[in-house]
Design an enzyme around this catalytic site. Structure first.
Site, short mmCIF file in Angstrom:
data_model
loop_
_atom_site.label_atom_id
_atom_site.label_comp_id
_atom_site.label_asym_id
_atom_site.label_seq_id
_atom_site.Cartn_x
_atom_site.Cartn_y
_atom_site.Cartn_z
N ARG A 145 0.85 -1.19 0.00
CA ARG A 145 0.00 0.00 0.00
C ARG A 145 0.88 1.24 0.00
O ARG A 145 1.56 1.53 0.97
CB ARG A 145 -0.90 0.01 1.23
CG ARG A 145 -2.06 -0.98 1.15
CD ARG A 145 -2.90 -0.93 2.39
NE ARG A 145 -2.12 -1.28 3.58
CZ ARG A 145 -2.59 -1.22 4.81
NH1 ARG A 145 -3.81 -0.81 5.02
NH2 ARG A 145 -1.85 -1.57 5.83
N ARG A 203 -2.27 10.66 -2.61
CA ARG A 203 -3.21 11.65 -2.13
C ARG A 203 -3.39 12.71 -3.21
O ARG A 203 -2.42 13.38 -3.57
CB ARG A 203 -2.64 12.26 -0.84
CG ARG A 203 -3.61 13.07 -0.04
CD ARG A 203 -2.95 13.55 1.24
NE ARG A 203 -2.75 12.48 2.21
CZ ARG A 203 -1.92 12.56 3.24
NH1 ARG A 203 -1.19 13.65 3.40
NH2 ARG A 203 -1.79 11.55 4.09
N ARG A 208 17.02 -5.99 10.16
CA ARG A 208 17.79 -4.86 9.65
C ARG A 208 18.14 -3.98 10.84
O ARG A 208 17.37 -3.86 11.80
CB ARG A 208 17.00 -4.06 8.63
CG ARG A 208 16.75 -4.78 7.33
CD ARG A 208 18.01 -4.94 6.51
NE ARG A 208 18.46 -3.68 5.94
CZ ARG A 208 19.62 -3.52 5.32
NH1 ARG A 208 20.47 -4.53 5.23
NH2 ARG A 208 19.97 -2.37 4.81
N ARG A 258 18.48 9.26 5.39
CA ARG A 258 17.83 10.53 5.73
C ARG A 258 18.64 11.29 6.76
O ARG A 258 19.50 10.72 7.43
CB ARG A 258 16.41 10.29 6.23
CG ARG A 258 16.28 9.40 7.46
CD ARG A 258 14.81 9.19 7.82
NE ARG A 258 14.65 8.36 9.00
CZ ARG A 258 13.50 8.14 9.61
NH1 ARG A 258 12.40 8.73 9.16
NH2 ARG A 258 13.42 7.37 10.67
N GLU A 286 21.27 8.80 9.09
CA GLU A 286 20.80 7.44 9.40
C GLU A 286 21.28 6.48 8.31
O GLU A 286 20.93 6.63 7.15
CB GLU A 286 19.27 7.47 9.47
CG GLU A 286 18.64 6.24 10.04
CD GLU A 286 17.15 6.43 10.26
OE1 GLU A 286 16.37 5.73 9.59
OE2 GLU A 286 16.77 7.29 11.09
N TYR A 339 6.62 -5.73 13.16
CA TYR A 339 6.84 -4.29 13.12
C TYR A 339 5.63 -3.59 13.74
O TYR A 339 4.52 -3.68 13.25
CB TYR A 339 7.03 -3.79 11.69
CG TYR A 339 7.36 -2.32 11.65
CD1 TYR A 339 8.67 -1.88 11.79
CD2 TYR A 339 6.35 -1.37 11.55
CE1 TYR A 339 8.97 -0.53 11.80
CE2 TYR A 339 6.64 -0.02 11.56
CZ TYR A 339 7.96 0.40 11.69
OH TYR A 339 8.25 1.73 11.72
N ASP A 397 4.10 0.14 15.25
CA ASP A 397 4.21 1.56 15.56
C ASP A 397 4.01 1.72 17.06
O ASP A 397 3.53 0.82 17.74
CB ASP A 397 3.15 2.36 14.79
CG ASP A 397 3.51 2.54 13.32
OD1 ASP A 397 4.72 2.63 13.01
OD2 ASP A 397 2.58 2.57 12.48
#
Length: 367
Positions: free
Chosen positions: A170, A174, A247, A278, A298, A346, A348
């Site tokens: 996904r 937008r 990772r 980043r 990073e 994973y 959040d």
């Protein structure tokens, strides 16, 4: 004798500990690192809260979770609006009308949809066999080549053709001029940093840092009726079925003698010529006005012994291996497994908190 010995002082461990204490249980938390908080730990440098283990931006649609964390610390109104630097040009993220205008000069949603339709139809009706095909089928070749391909290959250390399609199933598109990265209703950063959240969760609870539970598990097991384990599940079982893949990340922090380096908290560096993915400028998370600034580059890497664990590699091989470890858990009647590493999933931040609250409720009611 403790009712619960909690291994790990990250969000899962801290929330479970708090809930157990509320129910009158005797609790102790032990932590392998020399500080509490797990990966949300912040280090104060020149008055700036530096996210020591990478950027953490709290976001959720769950008002119960939002109200829960706000009872411990007030959150600010930070909105995540990252930028991406590709081939010398800056683009807005997530992919929205600003991005499409920067890419193609289009000004209307209809024009953007037409461009994406034309570029993605080569995979129309086909089942994508890898990440590259999946991405192109969703957003077209220009977006893939400009903003996805090189960044993803740095992130995972593999060619996009060698990565499974599900990693990028996904991709948010937008068709409005809206740079808010998250669709969640609630979003922000704790005022004063995440340490305040963890410290208030663990208020009044015995905590010992700098100790590794697995170095002397018999000793720790003898001190408590039950263990709450939040570390790597394969390590708990002495890698008896093999090692799970992760990772990891390496961070390069730099204090600069200027007040503003990049004008944004997060800028992704897409091109492979940059080894890092980043740069984070931490003061912007809290609208800082300090005279100096701290930036963090990073660098993604394959996990090696001694590294910190970050992302589980949830491909077929590793998921199958995890199922084997999950079955071993059934024999551990006095151990509760929770969190990203123990569940090889994973999460959040809001998901970790919800999981800890759910497990704590079931455990403390049924005990």
């Amino acid at each position: 004798m403790y009712d619960y010995l909690i291994v790990g002082s990250g969000l899962f461990g801290a929330v479970f500990a708090h809930q157990a204490k509320l129910q009158g249980r005797k609790v102790k938390v032990i932590e392998r690192r020399d500080h509490i908080g797990g990966n949300v730990y912040c280090e104060n440098i020149e008055g700036i809260n530096v996210h020591k283990y990478g950027a953490h931006i709290f976001h959720t649609n769950d008002k119960v979770i939002w109200d829960y964390v706000n009872q411990f610390v007030e959150f600010n109104r930070y909105t995540n609006t990252p930028m991406a630097l590709s081939k010398g040009k800056l683009y807005n993220l997530p992919f929205n009308m600003n991005t499409f205008n920067q890419l193609w000069g289009v000004k209307t949603p209809a024009e953007a949809k037409e461009m994406i339709f034309r570029q993605s139809k080569e995979f129309s009706g086909k089942e994508p066999s890898n990440l590259e095909e999946q991405a192109i089928s969703l957003v077209g070749r220009d977006v893939f080549e400009t903003l996805i391909k090189e960044y993803t290959e740095k992130q995972w250390g593999r060619d996009c053709k060698d990565l499974p399609a599900f990693i990028i199933k996904r991709l948010p598109l937008r068709y409005t001029f809206d740079n808010n990265y998250f669709n969640d209703k609630y979003q922000g950063i704790p005022i004063g940093g995440y340490n305040k959240l963890i410290e208030n969760l663990l208020d009044g609870i015995e905590v010992e840092t700098g100790v590794d539970y697995l170095d002397d598990r018999d000793k720790w097991n003898s001190l408590a009726k039950k263990i709450v384990y939040t570390g790597p599940i394969d390590r708990f079982f002495n890698y008896s079925l093999g090692k799970l893949d992760y990772r990891s990340l390496r961070f390069e922090h730099q204090l600069l003698e200027l007040d503003n380096y990049q004008g944004n908290a997060v800028v992704n560096y897409i091109d492979k010529k940059y080894e890092f993915t980043r740069i984070i400028e931490h003061k912007h998370f809290e609208f800082g006005k300090q005279e100096k600034t701290v930036i963090t580059r990073e660098y993604p890497k394959e996990f090696e012994e001694g590294d910190e664990y970050y992302y589980p590699v949830n491909d077929k091989k590793n998921n199958s291996l995890y199922i084997g470890y999950k079955s071993l858990r059934e024999n551990c009647v006095n151990v509760i497994f929770g969190g990203r590493l123990a569940e090889y999933k994973y999460y959040d931040m809001h998901q970790v908190i919800a999981s800890a609250l759910n497990i704590a409720e079931k455990e403390l009611i049924n005990e």
